[in-house]
Write a protein that holds these residues in place. Structure first.
Motif, PDB file in Angstrom:
ATOM      1  N   LEU A  89       0.017   3.919   1.501  1.00 29.72           N
ATOM      2  CA  LEU A  89      -0.210   4.612   2.771  1.00 29.72           C
ATOM      3  C   LEU A  89       0.224   3.778   3.984  1.00 29.72           C
ATOM      4  O   LEU A  89       0.491   2.571   3.859  1.00 29.72           O
ATOM      5  CB  LEU A  89      -1.690   4.971   2.914  1.00 29.72           C
ATOM      6  CG  LEU A  89      -2.260   5.931   1.861  1.00 29.72           C
ATOM      7  CD1 LEU A  89      -3.706   6.274   2.191  1.00 29.72           C
ATOM      8  CD2 LEU A  89      -1.425   7.188   1.730  1.00 29.72           C
ATOM      9  N   ALA A  90       0.253   4.435   5.111  1.00 31.77           N
ATOM     10  CA  ALA A  90       0.529   3.770   6.389  1.00 31.77           C
ATOM     11  C   ALA A  90      -0.469   4.315   7.410  1.00 31.77           C
ATOM     12  O   ALA A  90      -0.094   4.963   8.398  1.00 31.77           O
ATOM     13  CB  ALA A  90       1.954   4.047   6.829  1.00 31.77           C
ATOM     14  N   CYS A  91      -1.745   4.078   7.149  1.00 31.19           N
ATOM     15  CA  CYS A  91      -2.792   4.615   8.027  1.00 31.19           C
ATOM     16  C   CYS A  91      -2.587   4.108   9.452  1.00 31.19           C
ATOM     17  O   CYS A  91      -2.248   2.939   9.657  1.00 31.19           O
ATOM     18  CB  CYS A  91      -4.170   4.188   7.526  1.00 31.19           C
ATOM     19  SG  CYS A  91      -4.506   4.730   5.848  1.00 31.19           S
ATOM     20  N   ASN A 126      -7.923   3.144  -1.492  1.00 32.98           N
ATOM     21  CA  ASN A 126      -7.605   4.452  -0.912  1.00 32.98           C
ATOM     22  C   ASN A 126      -7.777   5.566  -1.937  1.00 32.98           C
ATOM     23  O   ASN A 126      -7.636   6.739  -1.600  1.00 32.98           O
ATOM     24  CB  ASN A 126      -6.189   4.460  -0.317  1.00 32.98           C
ATOM     25  CG  ASN A 126      -5.117   4.115  -1.349  1.00 32.98           C
ATOM     26  OD1 ASN A 126      -5.238   4.421  -2.527  1.00 32.98           O
ATOM     27  ND2 ASN A 126      -4.060   3.453  -0.890  1.00 32.98           N
ATOM     28  N   GLY A 143      -3.921  -4.269   1.436  1.00 31.22           N
ATOM     29  CA  GLY A 143      -3.243  -3.234   0.680  1.00 31.22           C
ATOM     30  C   GLY A 143      -4.190  -2.462  -0.243  1.00 31.22           C
ATOM     31  O   GLY A 143      -5.382  -2.410  -0.001  1.00 31.22           O
ATOM     32  N   ARG A 196      -4.895   8.941   7.996  1.00 32.70           N
ATOM     33  CA  ARG A 196      -4.596   8.389   6.669  1.00 32.70           C
ATOM     34  C   ARG A 196      -3.384   9.109   6.081  1.00 32.70           C
ATOM     35  O   ARG A 196      -3.499  10.080   5.343  1.00 32.70           O
ATOM     36  CB  ARG A 196      -5.836   8.468   5.774  1.00 32.70           C
ATOM     37  CG  ARG A 196      -6.993   7.641   6.366  1.00 32.70           C
ATOM     38  CD  ARG A 196      -8.139   7.491   5.430  1.00 32.70           C
ATOM     39  NE  ARG A 196      -7.843   6.699   4.259  1.00 32.70           N
ATOM     40  CZ  ARG A 196      -7.804   5.369   4.225  1.00 32.70           C
ATOM     41  NH1 ARG A 196      -8.048   4.657   5.325  1.00 32.70           N
ATOM     42  NH2 ARG A 196      -7.523   4.737   3.110  1.00 32.70           N
ATOM     43  N   LYS A 215       3.033  -4.917   5.992  1.00 32.69           N
ATOM     44  CA  LYS A 215       2.895  -4.580   4.574  1.00 32.69           C
ATOM     45  C   LYS A 215       4.220  -4.836   3.848  1.00 32.69           C
ATOM     46  O   LYS A 215       5.286  -4.550   4.385  1.00 32.69           O
ATOM     47  CB  LYS A 215       2.523  -3.110   4.417  1.00 32.69           C
ATOM     48  CG  LYS A 215       1.127  -2.775   4.819  1.00 32.69           C
ATOM     49  CD  LYS A 215       0.821  -1.345   4.406  1.00 32.69           C
ATOM     50  CE  LYS A 215      -0.253  -0.725   5.241  1.00 32.69           C
ATOM     51  NZ  LYS A 215      -0.078  -0.793   6.671  1.00 32.69           N
ATOM     52  N   TYR A 249      -4.607   3.382  11.762  1.00 31.87           N
ATOM     53  CA  TYR A 249      -5.507   2.326  12.246  1.00 31.87           C
ATOM     54  C   TYR A 249      -5.522   1.097  11.330  1.00 31.87           C
ATOM     55  O   TYR A 249      -6.393   0.253  11.443  1.00 31.87           O
ATOM     56  CB  TYR A 249      -6.929   2.857  12.410  1.00 31.87           C
ATOM     57  CG  TYR A 249      -7.502   3.583  11.197  1.00 31.87           C
ATOM     58  CD1 TYR A 249      -7.543   2.981   9.947  1.00 31.87           C
ATOM     59  CD2 TYR A 249      -8.005   4.869  11.322  1.00 31.87           C
ATOM     60  CE1 TYR A 249      -8.066   3.633   8.846  1.00 31.87           C
ATOM     61  CE2 TYR A 249      -8.543   5.537  10.234  1.00 31.87           C
ATOM     62  CZ  TYR A 249      -8.570   4.915   8.995  1.00 31.87           C
ATOM     63  OH  TYR A 249      -9.084   5.550   7.916  1.00 31.87           O
ATOM     64  N   CYS A 250      -4.567   1.002  10.436  1.00 35.64           N
ATOM     65  CA  CYS A 250      -4.606  -0.069   9.427  1.00 35.64           C
ATOM     66  C   CYS A 250      -4.594  -1.458  10.056  1.00 35.64           C
ATOM     67  O   CYS A 250      -3.840  -1.728  10.990  1.00 35.64           O
ATOM     68  CB  CYS A 250      -3.422   0.063   8.482  1.00 35.64           C
ATOM     69  SG  CYS A 250      -3.463  -1.184   7.165  1.00 35.64           S
ATOM     70  N   CYS A 280       0.856  -1.191   0.000  1.00 39.96           N
ATOM     71  CA  CYS A 280       0.000   0.000   0.000  1.00 39.96           C
ATOM     72  C   CYS A 280       0.889   1.237   0.000  1.00 39.96           C
ATOM     73  O   CYS A 280       1.986   1.208   0.566  1.00 39.96           O
ATOM     74  CB  CYS A 280      -0.910   0.015   1.226  1.00 39.96           C
ATOM     75  SG  CYS A 280      -2.128   1.362   1.164  1.00 39.96           S
TER      76      CYS A 280
HETATM   77  S1  SF4 Z   1      -6.051   1.220   5.821  1.00 39.15           S
HETATM   78 FE1  SF4 Z   1      -6.035   0.702   3.633  1.00 39.15          FE
HETATM   79  S2  SF4 Z   1      -5.150   2.518   2.631  1.00 39.15           S
HETATM   80 FE2  SF4 Z   1      -4.637   2.643   4.801  1.00 39.15          FE
HETATM   81  S3  SF4 Z   1      -2.591   1.708   4.974  1.00 39.15           S
HETATM   82 FE3  SF4 Z   1      -4.124   0.119   5.403  1.00 39.15          FE
HETATM   83  S4  SF4 Z   1      -4.447  -0.890   3.419  1.00 39.15           S
HETATM   84 FE4  SF4 Z   1      -3.460   1.105   3.003  1.00 39.15          FE
END
Ligand code: SF4
Length: 209
Positions: free
Chosen positions: A27-29, A112, A74, A149, A37, A31-32, A25
């Protein structure tokens, strides 16, 4: 054997089949749910094909009238070429088998939104337009969205997502988004719901906490 799509989706409960096509992915949200990853763990076409072959030749085990083929990550659009190949194979096999799911299927995406305007993604959408649903995650106002996010360097992703919302809504006017609430952003719920409405997202949002 070929069913009227409208009638089918209104009346039936669909089977949900999920492909986790990548653990990568952009991003590194904060709350993911996806820990660990990486760019190496991605589904191969052979694995997808084996799953599809099994499912489509075991009608006795999958008796639902309709099917949703769900693609997640992802970010699934990082694997758009693989997904295009998988979907072509599904359509081909449904036709060859005169399967009850022929014309009674949907390809569904949670993304995303960063690659929504990518040419390859847009080509895929045009090709499968009548059988797709796509959810882009936008968490509300810029300050709420960017609380969680974020990119791997900590920068917020709001500006890069919001620029793709008009095209998404033009192609899918009834689309909805998911909003995740954590304790830090509870004060921003109201402004965020109003903001999403002002962007044109009139369906939802679906709120998670
Ligand atoms: S929540 Fe979704 S967009 Fe955000 S880091 Fe995780 S997989 Fe990526």
């Amino acid at each position: 054997m070929i069913k009227e799509q409208k009638e089918q989706w209104q009346e039936s409960i669909a089977k949900n089949i999920t492909f986790i096509v990548t653990k990568d992915c952009q991003l590194a949200c904060k709350y993911c749910y996806l820990v660990g990853k990486n760019i190496d763990e991605r589904m191969s076409f052979d694995v997808a094909k084996a799953a599809i072959d099994y499912i489509l030749t075991h009608w006795d085990l999958f008796k639902e009238d309709s099917v949703v083929w769900d693609f997640i990550g992802g970010d699934p659009f990082l694997e758009i070429e693989l997904i295009d190949k998988i979907c072509d194979y599904i359509k081909k096999r449904l036709f060859e088998l005169s399967h009850p799911w022929f014309n009674s299927y949907r390809f569904s995406f949670s993304t995303n939104g960063l690659m929504y305007n990518d040419k390859r993604v847009q080509n895929y959408i045009q090709k499968n337009r009548t059988h797709i649903s796509i959810g882009i995650t936008i968490d509300g106002t810029e300050r709420k969205h960017d609380l969680n996010r974020v990119y791997k360097n900590g920068a917020g992703s709001y500006k890069d997502v919001v620029k793709n919302i008009p095209l998404w809504l033009k192609q899918f006017p009834d689309a909805s988004t998911k909003v995740t609430i954590s304790s830090t952003d509870i004060p921003y719920i109201k402004e965020s719901v109003l903001h999403l409405y002002s962007l044109g997202i009139k369906n939802g949002p679906i709120i998670k906490s």
